[in-house]
Design an enzyme around this catalytic site. Sequence first.
Site, mmCIF file in Angstrom:
data_model
loop_
_atom_site.group_PDB
_atom_site.id
_atom_site.type_symbol
_atom_site.label_atom_id
_atom_site.label_comp_id
_atom_site.label_asym_id
_atom_site.label_seq_id
_atom_site.Cartn_x
_atom_site.Cartn_y
_atom_site.Cartn_z
ATOM 1 N N ASP A 33 30.811 -34.078 33.087
ATOM 2 C CA ASP A 33 29.790 -34.373 32.088
ATOM 3 C C ASP A 33 29.441 -33.084 31.357
ATOM 4 O O ASP A 33 29.225 -32.044 31.986
ATOM 5 C CB ASP A 33 28.534 -34.933 32.766
ATOM 6 C CG ASP A 33 27.948 -36.106 32.003
ATOM 7 O OD1 ASP A 33 27.715 -35.939 30.794
ATOM 8 O OD2 ASP A 33 27.733 -37.165 32.598
ATOM 9 N N ASP A 87 27.487 -35.780 26.569
ATOM 10 C CA ASP A 87 26.182 -36.425 26.540
ATOM 11 C C ASP A 87 25.580 -36.364 25.135
ATOM 12 O O ASP A 87 25.580 -35.297 24.505
ATOM 13 C CB ASP A 87 25.272 -35.704 27.546
ATOM 14 C CG ASP A 87 23.945 -36.384 27.737
ATOM 15 O OD1 ASP A 87 23.937 -37.535 28.211
ATOM 16 O OD2 ASP A 87 22.909 -35.761 27.428
ATOM 17 N N GLU A 115 29.212 -39.715 24.068
ATOM 18 C CA GLU A 115 28.113 -40.680 24.097
ATOM 19 C C GLU A 115 27.424 -40.612 22.735
ATOM 20 O O GLU A 115 26.901 -39.568 22.356
ATOM 21 C CB GLU A 115 27.130 -40.336 25.222
ATOM 22 C CG GLU A 115 26.002 -41.343 25.323
ATOM 23 C CD GLU A 115 24.861 -40.860 26.211
ATOM 24 O OE1 GLU A 115 24.169 -41.715 26.786
ATOM 25 O OE2 GLU A 115 24.646 -39.633 26.308
ATOM 26 N N HIS A 168 24.973 -45.113 34.521
ATOM 27 C CA HIS A 168 23.801 -44.540 35.204
ATOM 28 C C HIS A 168 22.506 -44.732 34.424
ATOM 29 O O HIS A 168 21.421 -44.535 34.976
ATOM 30 C CB HIS A 168 24.031 -43.041 35.444
ATOM 31 C CG HIS A 168 24.127 -42.258 34.170
ATOM 32 N ND1 HIS A 168 25.222 -42.339 33.328
ATOM 33 C CD2 HIS A 168 23.273 -41.397 33.572
ATOM 34 C CE1 HIS A 168 25.028 -41.558 32.281
ATOM 35 N NE2 HIS A 168 23.848 -40.981 32.395
ATOM 36 N N ASP A 169 22.592 -45.113 33.142
ATOM 37 C CA ASP A 169 21.411 -45.328 32.312
ATOM 38 C C ASP A 169 21.119 -46.806 32.061
ATOM 39 O O ASP A 169 20.161 -47.135 31.364
ATOM 40 C CB ASP A 169 21.587 -44.652 30.944
ATOM 41 C CG ASP A 169 21.394 -43.143 30.996
ATOM 42 O OD1 ASP A 169 20.671 -42.675 31.896
ATOM 43 O OD2 ASP A 169 21.965 -42.446 30.140
#
Length: 555
Positions: A98, A200, A254, A327-328
């Site tokens: 990440d 991210d 993302e 994860h979100d």
Amino acid sequence: MKKAFWKEAVVYQIYPRSFMDSNGDGIGDLKGIISRLDYLQQLGVDVVWLSPVYKSPNDDNGYDISDYEDIMDEFGTLQDWEELLEGLHTRGIKLMMDLVINHSSDEHAWFVESRSSKDNPYRDYYIWRPGGPDGKRPNNWSSIFSGPAWELDETTGEYYLHLFSRKQPDLNWENPQLREALYKMITFWLDKGVDGLRMDVINLISKTPGLPSSGDAELGGGGEYYMNGPRVHEFLHEMNQKVLSKYDVMTVGETPGASVEDAILYTGEDREELQMVFQFEHMDVDSGPSGKWEVTPWTLHQLRGILHKWQVGLAEQGWNSLYLNNHDQPRMVSRFGNDGEYRVISAKMLATLLHTLKGTPYIYQGEEIGMTNVKFPVLEYYQDIETLNMYREKVTEGGADHETILNAIYAKGRDNARTPMQWDGSTNAGFTTGTPWLRLNPNYSEINVEQAVADPDSVFHYYRKLIALRKENPIMVYGEYKLLLPEHDNIYAYTRTLDDEQWLVLLNFSDVAQSVDLPKELAAVKELVIGNYGEASSDRSVLRPYEAGVYRLGK
């Protein structure tokens, strides 16, 4: 369409804090992941995406990084990380890290220097502005985590921008020295053997010059001035040219708020930016006008319409990432399937969708055993900063109804995805010998890896079959997608075609049987490739509740 390993891969996302704890402190760690690598190999995945493991004070569970080139103490050491990389590579699995470079932690050395004085060499690594008259904030942007996006720093009397938590100041990508420092850091990891980067909120790195306010309200959104900003493509192309192009590396960005047209610009093969993006349009299908916490019923017409638009939009240029949870996001079987009577069947149906659309499938830990959302009875059990900030803003300060907001948290809270991985039916699901950092979903005694691996008809073994099929059948990767039955209320149907081979995919999104009226030319079915009821029904004109069937067509 060029062939590439990242198009053919299946990616498995690990949220390290919740995957496996090796030392009994209740927090998942690198040695814990290492102890479960044989499980990932058995599943058959090609790439592991590791959510952040860098040094961090953990204000936002590792997405606030204080040292990009070291490992968080709770997770282990750089030596542990190197052992993990070697263990993955030995098993033929690649590692995607990440990359969080829109913001850092306020405890990063750069920010510590930046806030110390207005003339510090690192001052311009972040976005500082003086307040307006009467001490007003520089503009009315709001933080994605609630409240204003500006924090007054008393040392210099100026405000810094934080689109997320106040402990996550935004980096100033307008500064070429900052960009070079980030490229050097990325090179550090790629030289260590990292195979991929998930970036991210990467489309937030360019802000509109002047940072104008959004509307007239005291607190506006601001997204139109920082999502897909004016220099974002220039910055990504520069990063590609200076770093990424020098390695055989997989990249996914993302990109909240990105349209199909934006995605083509980010991922077009001739543009040399990214390979694919995570878009969020389908993740907003059950959000009302005021955002994600206004939970509204979704229909298959809406969900299918969004997925179809992206399939068609990126058919010739760009590439789709396929996911329904991470994860979100809440657990996909609770959100898009039926986590009660039809949990196993609907989890398999959704898996069929993700692995037979065109794009790269992403599996989020626990998805492969059909883990579900959790309903903690009291707010104190929740840990997520976004959830707690929202509750404070809406209930404590705003007077909203506690039960209404708690139900929204049950549906959409990020902790749904973060409850620890359910390995077996023993205490704490085999995740830890200590007290878990976040409580477990109480259903772990019925839903766990040990049970799933032992049951040949489990969700886990269905995933193994889908992944194996993808490796053996290029049509699943490169086949052309074509929608069928676009008006059906409950069935998502499409074909995939490659050269002279054609597959038919039928998916029932409801808990009652549905009739199917297919065109005559699709009636010649040679065989059932895979189905979630185990065997083909003698009557293909009716789909059983949540049934998924993939058929090879031909005379």
